[in-house]
Design a protein around this motif. Structure first.
Motif, PDB file in Angstrom:
ATOM      1  N   ARG A  22     -15.791 -59.691  -6.996  1.00 46.83           N
ATOM      2  CA  ARG A  22     -16.864 -60.681  -6.924  1.00 46.83           C
ATOM      3  C   ARG A  22     -18.128 -60.268  -7.693  1.00 46.83           C
ATOM      4  NH1 ARG A  22     -18.416 -61.765  -1.095  1.00 46.83           N
ATOM      5  NH2 ARG A  22     -19.668 -63.286  -2.171  1.00 46.83           N
ATOM      6  N   LEU A  23     -18.097 -59.139  -8.381  1.00 51.89           N
ATOM      7  CA  LEU A  23     -19.308 -58.592  -8.995  1.00 51.89           C
ATOM      8  C   LEU A  23     -19.914 -59.447 -10.103  1.00 51.89           C
ATOM      9  CD1 LEU A  23     -18.449 -54.795  -9.118  1.00 51.89           C
ATOM     10  CD2 LEU A  23     -20.066 -55.963  -7.585  1.00 51.89           C
ATOM     11  N   HIS A  24     -19.208 -60.451 -10.563  1.00 56.57           N
ATOM     12  CA  HIS A  24     -19.760 -61.287 -11.625  1.00 56.57           C
ATOM     13  C   HIS A  24     -20.140 -62.683 -11.132  1.00 56.57           C
ATOM     14  CE1 HIS A  24     -19.349 -58.287 -14.715  1.00 56.57           C
ATOM     15  NE2 HIS A  24     -18.194 -57.972 -14.163  1.00 56.57           N
ATOM     16  N   GLU A  25     -20.237 -62.831  -9.807  1.00 59.23           N
ATOM     17  CA  GLU A  25     -20.749 -64.095  -9.256  1.00 59.23           C
ATOM     18  C   GLU A  25     -22.217 -64.221  -9.651  1.00 59.23           C
ATOM     19  OE1 GLU A  25     -19.922 -64.197  -5.047  1.00 59.23           O
ATOM     20  OE2 GLU A  25     -17.758 -64.334  -5.390  1.00 59.23           O
ATOM     21  N   PRO A  26     -22.720 -65.451  -9.814  1.00 57.56           N
ATOM     22  CA  PRO A  26     -24.070 -65.660 -10.353  1.00 57.56           C
ATOM     23  C   PRO A  26     -25.193 -64.894  -9.641  1.00 57.56           C
ATOM     24  CG  PRO A  26     -22.911 -67.740 -10.241  1.00 57.56           C
ATOM     25  CD  PRO A  26     -22.030 -66.725  -9.578  1.00 57.56           C
ATOM     26  N   HIS A  27     -25.141 -64.752  -8.336  1.00 56.76           N
ATOM     27  CA  HIS A  27     -26.238 -64.096  -7.613  1.00 56.76           C
ATOM     28  C   HIS A  27     -26.278 -62.585  -7.821  1.00 56.76           C
ATOM     29  CE1 HIS A  27     -23.004 -63.162  -4.832  1.00 56.76           C
ATOM     30  NE2 HIS A  27     -23.820 -62.327  -4.204  1.00 56.76           N
ATOM     31  N   ILE A  28     -25.172 -61.992  -8.271  1.00 57.63           N
ATOM     32  CA  ILE A  28     -25.106 -60.539  -8.416  1.00 57.63           C
ATOM     33  C   ILE A  28     -24.867 -60.109  -9.867  1.00 57.63           C
ATOM     34  CG2 ILE A  28     -22.621 -60.207  -7.980  1.00 57.63           C
ATOM     35  CD1 ILE A  28     -25.347 -58.170  -6.263  1.00 57.63           C
ATOM     36  N   ALA A  29     -24.457 -61.030 -10.724  1.00 58.49           N
ATOM     37  CA  ALA A  29     -24.096 -60.706 -12.116  1.00 58.49           C
ATOM     38  C   ALA A  29     -25.198 -59.972 -12.885  1.00 58.49           C
ATOM     39  CB  ALA A  29     -23.665 -61.962 -12.862  1.00 58.49           C
ATOM     40  N   PRO A  30     -26.478 -60.368 -12.791  1.00 57.20           N
ATOM     41  CA  PRO A  30     -27.504 -59.632 -13.545  1.00 57.20           C
ATOM     42  C   PRO A  30     -27.621 -58.165 -13.105  1.00 57.20           C
ATOM     43  CG  PRO A  30     -28.361 -61.762 -12.870  1.00 57.20           C
ATOM     44  CD  PRO A  30     -27.051 -61.567 -12.155  1.00 57.20           C
ATOM     45  N   ILE A  31     -27.427 -57.909 -11.833  1.00 59.16           N
ATOM     46  CA  ILE A  31     -27.486 -56.530 -11.333  1.00 59.16           C
ATOM     47  C   ILE A  31     -26.245 -55.772 -11.797  1.00 59.16           C
ATOM     48  CG2 ILE A  31     -27.579 -55.091  -9.255  1.00 59.16           C
ATOM     49  CD1 ILE A  31     -29.097 -57.493  -7.925  1.00 59.16           C
ATOM     50  N   THR A  32     -25.096 -56.418 -11.739  1.00 54.71           N
ATOM     51  CA  THR A  32     -23.852 -55.810 -12.218  1.00 54.71           C
ATOM     52  C   THR A  32     -23.971 -55.463 -13.695  1.00 54.71           C
ATOM     53  OG1 THR A  32     -22.534 -56.964 -10.567  1.00 54.71           O
ATOM     54  CG2 THR A  32     -21.366 -56.187 -12.532  1.00 54.71           C
ATOM     55  N   ASP A  33     -24.547 -56.358 -14.480  1.00 54.28           N
ATOM     56  CA  ASP A  33     -24.734 -56.101 -15.914  1.00 54.28           C
ATOM     57  C   ASP A  33     -25.607 -54.868 -16.135  1.00 54.28           C
ATOM     58  OD1 ASP A  33     -23.191 -58.344 -16.431  1.00 54.28           O
ATOM     59  OD2 ASP A  33     -24.912 -59.625 -16.921  1.00 54.28           O
ATOM     60  N   LEU A  34     -26.668 -54.731 -15.340  1.00 53.05           N
ATOM     61  CA  LEU A  34     -27.545 -53.565 -15.457  1.00 53.05           C
ATOM     62  C   LEU A  34     -26.788 -52.285 -15.104  1.00 53.05           C
ATOM     63  CD1 LEU A  34     -30.299 -52.248 -15.903  1.00 53.05           C
ATOM     64  CD2 LEU A  34     -30.840 -52.800 -13.507  1.00 53.05           C
ATOM     65  N   VAL A  35     -26.027 -52.314 -14.028  1.00 54.12           N
ATOM     66  CA  VAL A  35     -25.239 -51.137 -13.631  1.00 54.12           C
ATOM     67  C   VAL A  35     -24.274 -50.756 -14.749  1.00 54.12           C
ATOM     68  CG1 VAL A  35     -23.447 -50.307 -12.037  1.00 54.12           C
ATOM     69  CG2 VAL A  35     -25.444 -51.529 -11.147  1.00 54.12           C
ATOM     70  N   GLU A  36     -23.595 -51.739 -15.318  1.00 51.86           N
ATOM     71  CA  GLU A  36     -22.638 -51.450 -16.382  1.00 51.86           C
ATOM     72  C   GLU A  36     -23.324 -50.899 -17.638  1.00 51.86           C
ATOM     73  OE1 GLU A  36     -20.352 -55.078 -16.552  1.00 51.86           O
ATOM     74  OE2 GLU A  36     -19.102 -54.409 -14.864  1.00 51.86           O
ATOM     75  N   GLU A  37     -24.525 -51.398 -17.917  1.00 52.59           N
ATOM     76  CA  GLU A  37     -25.289 -50.872 -19.058  1.00 52.59           C
ATOM     77  C   GLU A  37     -25.661 -49.408 -18.827  1.00 52.59           C
ATOM     78  OE1 GLU A  37     -29.680 -51.655 -20.963  1.00 52.59           O
ATOM     79  OE2 GLU A  37     -28.536 -53.399 -20.293  1.00 52.59           O
ATOM     80  N   ILE A  38     -26.125 -49.089 -17.621  1.00 50.74           N
ATOM     81  CA  ILE A  38     -26.489 -47.704 -17.289  1.00 50.74           C
ATOM     82  C   ILE A  38     -25.247 -46.812 -17.348  1.00 50.74           C
ATOM     83  CG2 ILE A  38     -27.312 -46.182 -15.454  1.00 50.74           C
ATOM     84  CD1 ILE A  38     -29.136 -48.573 -14.579  1.00 50.74           C
TER      85      ILE A  38
END
Length: 99
Positions: A22-38
């Protein structure tokens, strides 16, 4: 979510698998993207995701701990009040309603 009632549900690998999906659902996707970038920049898979069952970018409160517990970094791979470790339960007891 009442953090004092966290269930340690992330002991169950099937629950963790469902939450990670569920990590790419709209409410969490921006945070998931940041984690993946880090993770990519540092070459570290130990940077935990944020539990998608929580508020994500719509959360009213954000708790940042100095370092995630092993369960977050290596177990469920998520910062979650449902992890099977002490920090979520300590935070839960300090944020519980006095009722």
């Amino acid at each position: 979510m009442d953090l004092s009632l966290a269930s340690r549900a992330n002991r169950d690998p099937e629950i963790v698998k469902t939450e990670l999906a569920r990590l790419h659902e709209p409410h969490i996707a921006p945070i998931t993207d940041l984690v993946e970038e880090i993770r990519k920049e540092r070459g570290q898979q130990g940077v935990p995701y944020v539990d998608p069952t929580l508020g994500g970018v719509q959360a009213q409160v954000l708790f940042l701990l100095e370092t995630p517990a092993r369960a977050a970094a290596l177990g469920s791979a998520m910062l979650s009040p449902d992890n099977d470790d002490w920090p979520p339960h300590t935070c839960g007891s300090s944020t519980a309603s006095p009722d």
